[in-house]
Design a protein around this motif. Structure first.
Motif: not given
Lengths: 160, 335
Positions: B38-43, B83-97
């Motif tokens: 259930c996770a998303i990871k950024i590398w 059943a959902t699609t989440c849109i995340w916004k990148k701010t510096n090194d972080d992502f917020e929903s």
């Protein structure tokens, strides 16, 4: 589901050996892992946690007439063919799913598991086989806690 | 011309779970992965190795199936079995929903951004394809729901230059969609595969579409021009010009067409990764010939689910597997 009459077929589990299994030096060697063969798959399905002395038969649930298992350890492949006695589609899918889950939990990750209905024994076999072969569908189904509960119950009953 | 795939790094990204998808950011410097945990990871790369920069573990309650970067690289979309699609916004090194797109009746299988950045498409086991519009205030609105498939829709992908969408389904078909009078419609249905079509990829020019299937083949479809030169702009006609069969041992889960080199990579359920190249394309454009340039039989210890070419560095390839890991490879066409 039919009533309590037992099936004539006393041994529903049939195994096809994919090659001659001769005892070799490595079989005796503790440090070499034994290859998985049909005997081990037989054990997965017949041993009951409660009563190891009585290997069980799937006919007790009256849902499977016959199950053919083909194991190829070298190719990491297991193929299971089952004959449902019940013509209703959802029951065949549930049994197939339970067999698949049992194998997924019991075998090493390297194994490719194929579970399908014995050709010619079920009206919706193509549709059922396609569902069982779709790992995305299977994964999503198993995330459904209610369905998972039903599968677990199916597996914990003496029939599996 | 025999090529080779060299392993650069293997990362255990989603331990004890499947890694379903890996996606490079448009700059090519970040890799997003998602999976059954259930996770998303950024590398991101630190020196010679890929390190985890960010973990988004609370966005979804169930498996995250696909992640996709917006063309500008500032947003990430994630499609989930919840059943959902989440849109995340990148701010510096972080992502917020930023927002959560709801509407599908069950598992969302794929999400993809149009090259313009203003459109998004999602698809689901509910057999539908949804098209969403984004405005300047980051507001998302569903503009069309199309029900052309008769079963689950596995994958959606936008054309690289035109506002044209393609989808692949459990019904063995590929559908092509265009906007006609403010509504999105299916303008062509591509039939030929004998089982579920798992993924699609357009070639760099958008002239051809590659599809991969549970029938263990890859098909190349080409847009055909109508004979008399005059054509209704909404007509779409595609035909299969090439079938790659006999190369893959099991279901092909993903196909990716490199924008930089034109090489075609596949991810297969037989644990292998393969790269195909086209033979001299000038011989007969209507009958392209592809050959297998590289084949890595055991790229991973289990099924390979996704393959993705780095958009900036030619030959850099990412793959991911049922064993929860992703791998970075360097493909050389002449070894």
């Amino acid at each position: 589901m039919s009533g309590g009459t037992r099936l004539e077929n006393a041994n529903p589990l049939i195994f096809q050996r994919s090659g001659e299994r001769r005892l070799t030096a490595t079989d005796e060697d503790e440090d070499v892992a034994d290859p998985i063969d049909d005997r081990e798959i037989f054990d997965i399905f017949s041993k009951s946690i409660n009563d190891p002395e009585h290997p069980l038969s799937l006919e007790e649930l009256n849902v499977v007439e016959q199950m053919r298992v083909n194991v190829n350890d070298q190719e990491s492949m297991v193929s299971v063919e089952f004959t449902p006695t019940i013509p209703h589609c959802s029951m065949a899918t549930l049994i197939g799913l339970s067999i698949k889950v049992k194998l997924l939990r019991s075998l090493p990750d390297r194994f490719k598991i194929d579970v399908h209905i014995t050709p010619g024994t079920h009206a919706s076999e193509d549709a059922v086989n396609k569902q069982l072969a779709d790992k995305e569908r299977v994964a999503a189904a198993l995330e459904n806690s209610q369905l998972l509960e039903v599968v677990n119950q199916c597996l914990s009953s003496r029939a599996m | 011309m025999k090529g080779a795939l060299e392993l650069l790094q293997r990362v255990s990204a989603h331990p004890d779970a499947r890694c379903w998808c890996v996606a490079w950011s448009p700059s090519g410097t970040l890799l997003a992965s998602c999976g059954g945990d259930c996770a998303i990871k950024i590398w991101g790369k630190e020196g010679d190795s890929w390190e985890c920069k960010c973990v988004m573990a609370d966005g979804h309650q169930r498996t995250v199936r696909t992640v996709a970067w917006s063309p500008c690289g500032k947003y990430l979309a994630s499609a989930s079995f919840d059943a959902t699609t989440c849109i995340w916004k990148k701010t510096n090194d972080d992502f917020e929903s930023l927002t959560v797109l709801e509407g599908h009746e069950n598992e969302v299988k794929c999400v993809t951004w149009a090259p313009s950045g203003n459109l998004l498409a999602t698809c689901s086991r509910d057999k539908s394809v949804w098209i969403w519009e984004v405005d300047e205030e980051d507001e998302y609105e569903c503009v069309s729901v199309v029900n052309s498939h008769t079963q689950d829709v596995k994958h959606v992908v936008w054309h690289p230059t035109q506002e044209l969408l393609a989808s692949a389904g459990y019904d063995n078909k590929v559908c092509i969609y265009k906007e006609v009078d403010d509504d999105w419609e299916c303008r062509a249905t591509l039939e030929g595969h004998e089982s579920t079509v798992w993924s699609l990829a357009f070639d760099p020019e958008g002239q051809r579409l590659a599809s991969c299937s549970d029938d263990r083949t890859v098909k190349i479809w080409k847009k055909s021009t109508l004979g008399d030169g005059e054509s209704d702009s909404s007509d779409e006609s595609w035909k299969c010009v090439c079938t790659l069969s006999g190369f893959h041992g099991r279901t092909i889960y993903d196909v990716a067409w490199c924008r930089l080199t034109g090489a075609l990579a596949t991810a297969c359920g037989d644990d292998g990764v393969r790269v195909f190249k086209e033979e001299d394309p000038t011989v007969d454009p209507e009958q392209p010939v592809f050959f297998m340039s590289a084949h890595l039989p055991k790229a991973h210890g289990q099924d390979v689910n996704c393959v993705s070419w780095n958009p900036k560095e030619a030959g850099l390839l990412a793959t991911c597997s049922d064993n929860g890991e992703f791998a970075i490879w360097k493909y050389n066409s002449d070894s």
